[in-house]
Scaffold this motif. Structure first.
Motif, PDB file in Angstrom:
ATOM      1  N   GLN A   1       0.833  -1.207   0.000  1.00 48.68           N
ATOM      2  CA  GLN A   1       0.000   0.000   0.000  1.00 48.68           C
ATOM      3  C   GLN A   1       0.868   1.258   0.000  1.00 48.68           C
ATOM      4  N   GLY A   2       0.526   2.183  -0.925  1.00 49.53           N
ATOM      5  CA  GLY A   2       1.264   3.442  -1.024  1.00 49.53           C
ATOM      6  C   GLY A   2       2.622   3.330  -1.678  1.00 49.53           C
ATOM      7  N   SER A   3       2.881   2.190  -2.339  1.00 51.77           N
ATOM      8  CA  SER A   3       4.237   1.934  -2.846  1.00 51.77           C
ATOM      9  C   SER A   3       4.629   2.803  -4.025  1.00 51.77           C
ATOM     10  N   ARG A   4       3.676   3.464  -4.660  1.00 52.51           N
ATOM     11  CA  ARG A   4       4.044   4.367  -5.758  1.00 52.51           C
ATOM     12  C   ARG A   4       5.021   5.442  -5.283  1.00 52.51           C
ATOM     13  N   ARG A   5       4.894   5.859  -4.037  1.00 47.96           N
ATOM     14  CA  ARG A   5       5.762   6.902  -3.505  1.00 47.96           C
ATOM     15  C   ARG A   5       7.222   6.467  -3.429  1.00 47.96           C
ATOM     16  N   ALA A   6       7.452   5.142  -3.437  1.00 43.43           N
ATOM     17  CA  ALA A   6       8.805   4.611  -3.293  1.00 43.43           C
ATOM     18  C   ALA A   6       9.468   4.297  -4.631  1.00 43.43           C
ATOM     19  N   LEU A   7       8.805   4.596  -5.752  1.00 46.56           N
ATOM     20  CA  LEU A   7       9.402   4.310  -7.051  1.00 46.56           C
ATOM     21  C   LEU A   7      10.625   5.190  -7.293  1.00 46.56           C
ATOM     22  N   ASN A   8      11.668   4.563  -7.840  1.00 47.13           N
ATOM     23  CA  ASN A   8      12.778   5.354  -8.355  1.00 47.13           C
ATOM     24  C   ASN A   8      12.289   6.101  -9.590  1.00 47.13           C
ATOM     25  N   THR A   9      12.778   7.294  -9.780  1.00 43.31           N
ATOM     26  CA  THR A   9      12.283   8.154 -10.858  1.00 43.31           C
ATOM     27  C   THR A   9      13.421   8.578 -11.781  1.00 43.31           C
ATOM     28  N   PRO A  10      13.078   8.953 -13.028  1.00 45.54           N
ATOM     29  CA  PRO A  10      11.729   9.003 -13.584  1.00 45.54           C
ATOM     30  C   PRO A  10      11.169   7.611 -13.863  1.00 45.54           C
ATOM     31  N   ALA A  11       9.857   7.475 -13.733  1.00 42.37           N
ATOM     32  CA  ALA A  11       9.180   6.200 -13.949  1.00 42.37           C
ATOM     33  C   ALA A  11       7.959   6.420 -14.826  1.00 42.37           C
ATOM     34  N   LEU A  12       7.764   5.526 -15.769  1.00 41.08           N
ATOM     35  CA  LEU A  12       6.577   5.570 -16.626  1.00 41.08           C
ATOM     36  C   LEU A  12       5.454   4.832 -15.918  1.00 41.08           C
ATOM     37  N   VAL A  13       4.356   5.521 -15.667  1.00 37.69           N
ATOM     38  CA  VAL A  13       3.291   5.016 -14.804  1.00 37.69           C
ATOM     39  C   VAL A  13       1.973   4.936 -15.572  1.00 37.69           C
ATOM     40  N   ILE A  14       1.222   3.872 -15.340  1.00 37.56           N
ATOM     41  CA  ILE A  14      -0.141   3.728 -15.869  1.00 37.56           C
ATOM     42  C   ILE A  14      -1.113   3.658 -14.705  1.00 37.56           C
ATOM     43  N   ASP A  15      -2.127   4.506 -14.745  1.00 42.17           N
ATOM     44  CA  ASP A  15      -3.272   4.391 -13.844  1.00 42.17           C
ATOM     45  C   ASP A  15      -4.192   3.342 -14.464  1.00 42.17           C
ATOM     46  N   VAL A  16      -4.181   2.134 -13.915  1.00 39.70           N
ATOM     47  CA  VAL A  16      -4.860   1.014 -14.565  1.00 39.70           C
ATOM     48  C   VAL A  16      -6.369   1.205 -14.579  1.00 39.70           C
ATOM     49  N   GLU A  17      -6.923   1.880 -13.578  1.00 36.40           N
ATOM     50  CA  GLU A  17      -8.370   2.110 -13.585  1.00 36.40           C
ATOM     51  C   GLU A  17      -8.760   3.061 -14.712  1.00 36.40           C
ATOM     52  N   ALA A  18      -7.974   4.117 -14.940  1.00 34.89           N
ATOM     53  CA  ALA A  18      -8.247   5.030 -16.052  1.00 34.89           C
ATOM     54  C   ALA A  18      -8.035   4.326 -17.387  1.00 34.89           C
ATOM     55  N   LEU A  19      -6.994   3.500 -17.479  1.00 38.01           N
ATOM     56  CA  LEU A  19      -6.734   2.736 -18.704  1.00 38.01           C
ATOM     57  C   LEU A  19      -7.939   1.865 -19.046  1.00 38.01           C
ATOM     58  N   ASP A  20      -8.435   1.130 -18.070  1.00 39.25           N
ATOM     59  CA  ASP A  20      -9.559   0.232 -18.336  1.00 39.25           C
ATOM     60  C   ASP A  20     -10.828   1.002 -18.691  1.00 39.25           C
ATOM     61  N   ARG A  21     -11.022   2.168 -18.072  1.00 45.41           N
ATOM     62  CA  ARG A  21     -12.190   2.982 -18.445  1.00 45.41           C
ATOM     63  C   ARG A  21     -12.069   3.462 -19.890  1.00 45.41           C
ATOM     64  N   ASN A  22     -10.876   3.844 -20.309  1.00 49.11           N
ATOM     65  CA  ASN A  22     -10.673   4.284 -21.698  1.00 49.11           C
ATOM     66  C   ASN A  22     -10.943   3.154 -22.678  1.00 49.11           C
ATOM     67  N   ILE A  23     -10.419   1.970 -22.369  1.00 47.45           N
ATOM     68  CA  ILE A  23     -10.639   0.818 -23.242  1.00 47.45           C
ATOM     69  C   ILE A  23     -12.138   0.505 -23.343  1.00 47.45           C
ATOM     70  N   ALA A  24     -12.819   0.539 -22.224  1.00 52.79           N
ATOM     71  CA  ALA A  24     -14.258   0.250 -22.222  1.00 52.79           C
ATOM     72  C   ALA A  24     -15.045   1.316 -22.967  1.00 52.79           C
TER      73      ALA A  24
END
Length: 382
Positions: free
Chosen positions: A16-39
């Protein structure tokens, strides 16, 4: 070999909250937004009576292609042969190569791919290319379906007129190892016209070339079963005009700055949302009116201008390129910039070439890293 991103971040998946620990720069996908776009695009196509063959040149990802196909897509398009090979190796079917495949080494690879991907199709625009593909297919005992690419006026690829389309279709149809599958028509230069009415006018005018070719093919006894083309910028227009049988939409899955600057519908609704982003971090805060982040020219495509700032800085803050590795975050006068070590999230100015700079997507749900997906066809430009 494990992805570098998995080595760095695999232990963060599900935390939980692990996005804050990513080394950067990082290419990120919001999977919920991705799935809404596909739908949303799948629902649009179904309502318009169209099939979808989304363009994988946008994402180059077998994982995203699987999601699109699961939502009803017939397959995916690939700009290059190498992209198609990479996706076929991951079990993706219904591939259409939209750029001409020319030259003996490439044609040999195309026919070898057809042998292991029987639903493969490719676009072509020259009789010599058709002859070479046909000869290679015959020698290998392979079969391949070809689409005639029609130039909408860009002078990039495609046959120049209806007569040339008929001649090429006849040549394909006459070859025992080739099948004429239909036509392709892509108004690429018009996709980013920001005003909807102006974009519709430009595309409707170009469609006269396509309808002339379709009418000529029908008269020649070669009605095209597939009429493939269109894009994110024209999808609503294409649905209204009713000429295509399938759409090659691509960027709708991510939505970059270029498409977010466009009115995609007549009522200026926003049917798709930004799902692709670049997480950066403040690495220098020595000046009171700006800070430096670790995402510069190497972190994103730059021909479409600077990236919008999505989060992590005061409203109205601007990004400025500061070299290969660095960018500046400049807040409005009187407001504080982000602090050292804080995360700043950027939108891609142009998603397709931005994706090609990365080996992996960091897939998040909320602020938690859920998965790491490889950019399957990254660098497959040949």
């Amino acid at each position: 070999m494990a992805l570098y991103a998995e080595t760095l971040h695999g232990h963060l998946i599900g935390r939980q909250g692990s996005r804050r620990a990513l080394n950067t720069p990082a290419l990120v996908i919001d999977v919920e937004a991705l799935d809404r776009n596909i739908a949303a695009m799948a629902a649009f196509a179904a309502g318009a009576g169209l099939k979808l063959r989304p363009h994988a040149k946008t994402h180059k990802s077998a994982d995203i292609a699987r999601r699109q196909i699961a939502a009803g897509a017939s397959g995916v398009c690939c700009a290059k042969l190498g992209e198609a090979e990479a996706l076929a190796d991951e079990g993706i079917e219904g591939l259409l190569i939209t750029s001409p495949v020319v030259g003996e080494p490439a044609v040999e690879r195309l026919i070898a791919l057809a042998g292991r991907a029987p639903t493969l199709m490719a676009a072509c625009d020259h009789p010599d290319a058709v002859a070479a593909i046909g000869a290679s297919a015959k020698a290998a005992g392979a079969k391949l379906t070809l689409l005639v690419d029609i130039d909408p006026g860009l002078r990039r690829t495609g046959v120049v007129d209806a007569a040339a389309a008929v001649a090429l279709a006849r040549q394909i149809d006459a070859h025992p190892n080739l099948s004429f599958g239909g036509v392709q028509f892509y108004c690429g230069a018009d996709q980013h016209i920001e005003d909807y009415a102006a974009r519709r006018e430009a595309i409707a005018a170009k469609m006269e070339r396509l309808t002339a070719a379709i009418d000529a093919l029908k008269a020649a006894g070669l009605p095209p079963a597939i009429v493939s083309g269109g894009g994110t910028g024209s999808h609503a227009i294409d649905g209204e005009l009713g000429i295509f049988t399938e759409l090659q939409v691509g960027s709708y899955v991510f939505m970059d700055r270029q498409y977010n600057d466009c009115a995609l519908t007549a009522d200026e609704a926003r049917p798709f949302e930004t799902s692709l982003m670049i997480d950066a971090r403040v690495i220098s805060a020595s000046h009171p009116m700006l800070v430096t982040v670790d995402a510069g020219l190497k972190a994103m495509a730059t021909e479409a201008g600077p990236p919008p700032i999505l989060a992590g800085a005061a409203d109205g803050s601007q990004y400025r390129f500061m070299g290969d590795e660095h960018g500046a975050i400049v807040p409005p006068r009187g407001l504080e910039p982000p602090k050292l070590g804080e995360r700043v999230t950027l939108a891609a100015p142009h998603c397709d070439p931005t994706v090609n700079l990365y080996d992996a997507y960091h897939v998040v749900r909320g602020d938690t890293l859920e998965a790491i997906w490889p950019v399957t066809a990254r660098g497959r430009s040949a």
